[in-house]
Design a protein around this motif. Sequence first.
Motif, PDB file in Angstrom:
ATOM      1  N   ARG A  98     -24.472  87.265  -6.666  1.00 56.77           N
ATOM      2  CA  ARG A  98     -24.363  85.580  -7.377  1.00 56.77           C
ATOM      3  C   ARG A  98     -24.481  84.612  -6.264  1.00 56.77           C
ATOM      4  N   LEU A  99     -26.252  83.956  -6.251  1.00 56.45           N
ATOM      5  CA  LEU A  99     -26.161  83.113  -6.276  1.00 56.45           C
ATOM      6  C   LEU A  99     -27.363  82.227  -7.458  1.00 56.45           C
ATOM      7  N   ALA A 100     -27.322  81.794  -8.225  1.00 56.68           N
ATOM      8  CA  ALA A 100     -27.681  80.692  -9.212  1.00 56.68           C
ATOM      9  C   ALA A 100     -26.490  79.651  -8.768  1.00 56.68           C
ATOM     10  N   VAL A 101     -27.614  78.074  -8.937  1.00 52.22           N
ATOM     11  CA  VAL A 101     -26.887  76.790  -8.364  1.00 52.22           C
ATOM     12  C   VAL A 101     -27.504  76.103  -9.615  1.00 52.22           C
ATOM     13  N   ARG A 102     -26.554  74.938  -9.460  1.00 46.44           N
ATOM     14  CA  ARG A 102     -26.663  73.540 -10.568  1.00 46.44           C
ATOM     15  C   ARG A 102     -28.153  73.017 -10.230  1.00 46.44           C
ATOM     16  N   LYS A 103     -27.803  72.788  -8.843  1.00 46.48           N
ATOM     17  CA  LYS A 103     -28.512  71.645  -7.473  1.00 46.48           C
ATOM     18  C   LYS A 103     -29.587  73.132  -6.812  1.00 46.48           C
ATOM     19  N   ARG A 104     -30.468  71.785  -6.366  1.00 43.61           N
ATOM     20  CA  ARG A 104     -32.253  72.176  -5.788  1.00 43.61           C
ATOM     21  C   ARG A 104     -31.132  72.268  -4.258  1.00 43.61           C
ATOM     22  N   GLU A 105     -30.909  71.566  -3.978  1.00 44.23           N
ATOM     23  CA  GLU A 105     -29.939  71.186  -2.910  1.00 44.23           C
ATOM     24  C   GLU A 105     -28.472  72.252  -1.939  1.00 44.23           C
ATOM     25  N   HIS A 106     -28.266  72.747  -3.257  1.00 43.06           N
ATOM     26  CA  HIS A 106     -27.080  73.987  -3.539  1.00 43.06           C
ATOM     27  C   HIS A 106     -28.125  75.378  -2.838  1.00 43.06           C
ATOM     28  N   LEU A 107     -28.660  75.163  -2.561  1.00 45.36           N
ATOM     29  CA  LEU A 107     -29.407  76.128  -2.315  1.00 45.36           C
ATOM     30  C   LEU A 107     -29.722  76.674  -0.839  1.00 45.36           C
ATOM     31  N   HIS A 108     -29.535  75.444  -0.057  1.00 44.59           N
ATOM     32  CA  HIS A 108     -29.805  74.432   1.720  1.00 44.59           C
ATOM     33  C   HIS A 108     -28.589  75.412   1.741  1.00 44.59           C
ATOM     34  N   PHE A 109     -28.427  77.222   2.374  1.00 46.35           N
ATOM     35  CA  PHE A 109     -27.533  77.901   2.298  1.00 46.35           C
ATOM     36  C   PHE A 109     -26.711  77.801   4.309  1.00 46.35           C
ATOM     37  N   ARG A 110     -25.951  76.717   4.427  1.00 42.75           N
ATOM     38  CA  ARG A 110     -25.382  77.246   5.868  1.00 42.75           C
ATOM     39  C   ARG A 110     -24.860  78.344   6.449  1.00 42.75           C
ATOM     40  N   GLY A 111     -24.455  79.453   5.408  1.00 42.38           N
ATOM     41  CA  GLY A 111     -23.783  80.222   5.983  1.00 42.38           C
ATOM     42  C   GLY A 111     -22.170  79.670   5.608  1.00 42.38           C
ATOM     43  N   GLU A 112     -22.073  79.256   5.174  1.00 47.73           N
ATOM     44  CA  GLU A 112     -20.268  78.561   3.948  1.00 47.73           C
ATOM     45  C   GLU A 112     -20.532  79.517   3.217  1.00 47.73           C
ATOM     46  N   ALA A 113     -19.390  78.822   1.710  1.00 51.41           N
ATOM     47  CA  ALA A 113     -20.162  79.425   0.673  1.00 51.41           C
ATOM     48  C   ALA A 113     -20.472  79.266  -0.194  1.00 51.41           C
ATOM     49  N   LEU A 114     -21.547  79.376  -1.286  1.00 50.33           N
ATOM     50  CA  LEU A 114     -22.149  79.391  -1.754  1.00 50.33           C
ATOM     51  C   LEU A 114     -22.296  78.372  -2.855  1.00 50.33           C
ATOM     52  N   ARG A 115     -22.122  76.912  -3.162  1.00 44.50           N
ATOM     53  CA  ARG A 115     -22.045  75.706  -4.596  1.00 44.50           C
ATOM     54  C   ARG A 115     -22.323  76.768  -5.637  1.00 44.50           C
ATOM     55  N   LEU A 116     -21.708  77.370  -6.792  1.00 48.77           N
ATOM     56  CA  LEU A 116     -22.115  78.611  -7.688  1.00 48.77           C
ATOM     57  C   LEU A 116     -22.321  77.180  -8.809  1.00 48.77           C
ATOM     58  N   ALA A 117     -22.887  77.970  -9.428  1.00 49.56           N
ATOM     59  CA  ALA A 117     -23.517  77.247 -10.571  1.00 49.56           C
ATOM     60  C   ALA A 117     -22.138  76.672 -11.348  1.00 49.56           C
ATOM     61  N   GLU A 118     -21.988  75.164 -11.857  1.00 53.05           N
ATOM     62  CA  GLU A 118     -20.229  75.089 -12.604  1.00 53.05           C
ATOM     63  C   GLU A 118     -21.467  74.758 -14.159  1.00 53.05           C
ATOM     64  N   ALA A 119     -20.199  75.205 -15.395  1.00 55.16           N
ATOM     65  CA  ALA A 119     -20.586  74.701 -16.836  1.00 55.16           C
ATOM     66  C   ALA A 119     -21.139  73.641 -16.387  1.00 55.16           C
ATOM     67  N   LEU A 120     -21.904  73.751 -17.642  1.00 55.44           N
ATOM     68  CA  LEU A 120     -21.883  72.723 -18.665  1.00 55.44           C
ATOM     69  C   LEU A 120     -21.973  71.706 -18.629  1.00 55.44           C
ATOM     70  N   GLU A 121     -21.602  70.286 -19.732  1.00 53.85           N
ATOM     71  CA  GLU A 121     -20.665  69.752 -19.621  1.00 53.85           C
ATOM     72  C   GLU A 121     -20.067  69.778 -21.230  1.00 53.85           C
ATOM     73  N   LYS A 122     -18.635  69.653 -21.636  1.00 55.86           N
ATOM     74  CA  LYS A 122     -18.666  70.154 -22.990  1.00 55.86           C
ATOM     75  C   LYS A 122     -19.012  69.869 -24.124  1.00 55.86           C
ATOM     76  N   ARG A 123     -19.657  69.076 -24.221  1.00 60.95           N
ATOM     77  CA  ARG A 123     -20.762  68.663 -25.391  1.00 60.95           C
ATOM     78  C   ARG A 123     -22.079  69.765 -25.679  1.00 60.95           C
ATOM     79  N   THR A 124     -21.889  70.000 -24.049  1.00 61.08           N
ATOM     80  CA  THR A 124     -23.345  70.921 -24.460  1.00 61.08           C
ATOM     81  C   THR A 124     -22.584  72.665 -23.869  1.00 61.08           C
ATOM     82  N   ARG A 125     -21.948  72.356 -24.183  1.00 58.64           N
ATOM     83  CA  ARG A 125     -21.467  74.049 -24.058  1.00 58.64           C
ATOM     84  C   ARG A 125     -21.134  74.063 -25.095  1.00 58.64           C
ATOM     85  N   LYS A 126     -20.694  73.620 -25.714  1.00 60.95           N
ATOM     86  CA  LYS A 126     -19.791  73.547 -27.225  1.00 60.95           C
ATOM     87  C   LYS A 126     -21.004  73.644 -28.359  1.00 60.95           C
ATOM     88  N   LEU A 127     -22.063  73.433 -28.387  1.00 57.64           N
ATOM     89  CA  LEU A 127     -23.479  73.586 -28.637  1.00 57.64           C
ATOM     90  C   LEU A 127     -24.100  75.683 -29.160  1.00 57.64           C
TER      91      LEU A 127
END
Length: 257
Positions: A98-127
Amino acid sequence: MLRAALERLSQKRRTVAFPDGAPNLPDRLRGLPVIDAAKCPAACLAAPACAAACPMGAMRPGLGVGGTPLIDLGKCLYCTDCMAACPTGAITFGRDYRLAVRKREHLHFRGEALRLAEALEKRTRKLFGRSLKLRQVSAGGCNACEADLNVLTTIVFDLGRFGIDFVASPRHADGLMITGPVPENMREALRKCYDATPDPKIVIASGACAISGGPFAGLPESHDGADAVVPVDLYIPGCPPHPITALDGMLRLLGRI
Ligand code: SF4
Ligand code: SF4
């Protein structure tokens, strides 16, 4: 014909159970790296052998947990040169796909848990939640990322069961799946493809090249990744990303994991 049908029946179900079950990962998978700070002597942390060995300049000394090097997973090729150079065996590559993220800076891995990709906002997700059509744009890719995206459409991963599909025209697409470092010769084509995709649209950058330029970063012909030309909603690291990593990222984006 009967023989073929019987043969197919004997093969039983071939599609992976993911995401309902754990994926069947290959032994040689290189997932999220782990640096054991307890194994890093102070002298090495001051001038890390791992960072010196990294061909991508993906490691930044002292910025990780316990003074270990930070790893930019958007640049990392998972080549394991750092692991080989480490004198104490402090670096390993784990099984976490599990490596995919929403923002480029979230790939700066410091050894802690990665901030994995969050879902799109509700309206886009519905589409797009149950039907997402993507135009794949190979912007100077070497074909490894493209090949592993192709694998997603086979019976093993069966991307179509999630309503996700690749289409030929950006005009029929809900978004773009970009691979490659985006050389100057592809900049305008990528921009035109983006403009031709109806709003609202999503953009996915798959692989180290599309995220950071990969081995081509810094060359005068390279734009060092997709987000130099179009806005990106999902970054999928790897060289190339394992199909399960890409699938996991897309399902997270759609709020289905
Ligand atoms: S991971 Fe290995 S090479 Fe890197 S700082 Fe720690 S001990 Fe040194
Ligand atoms: S695995 Fe990544 S961080 Fe390690 S040497 Fe290779 S590119 Fe650098």
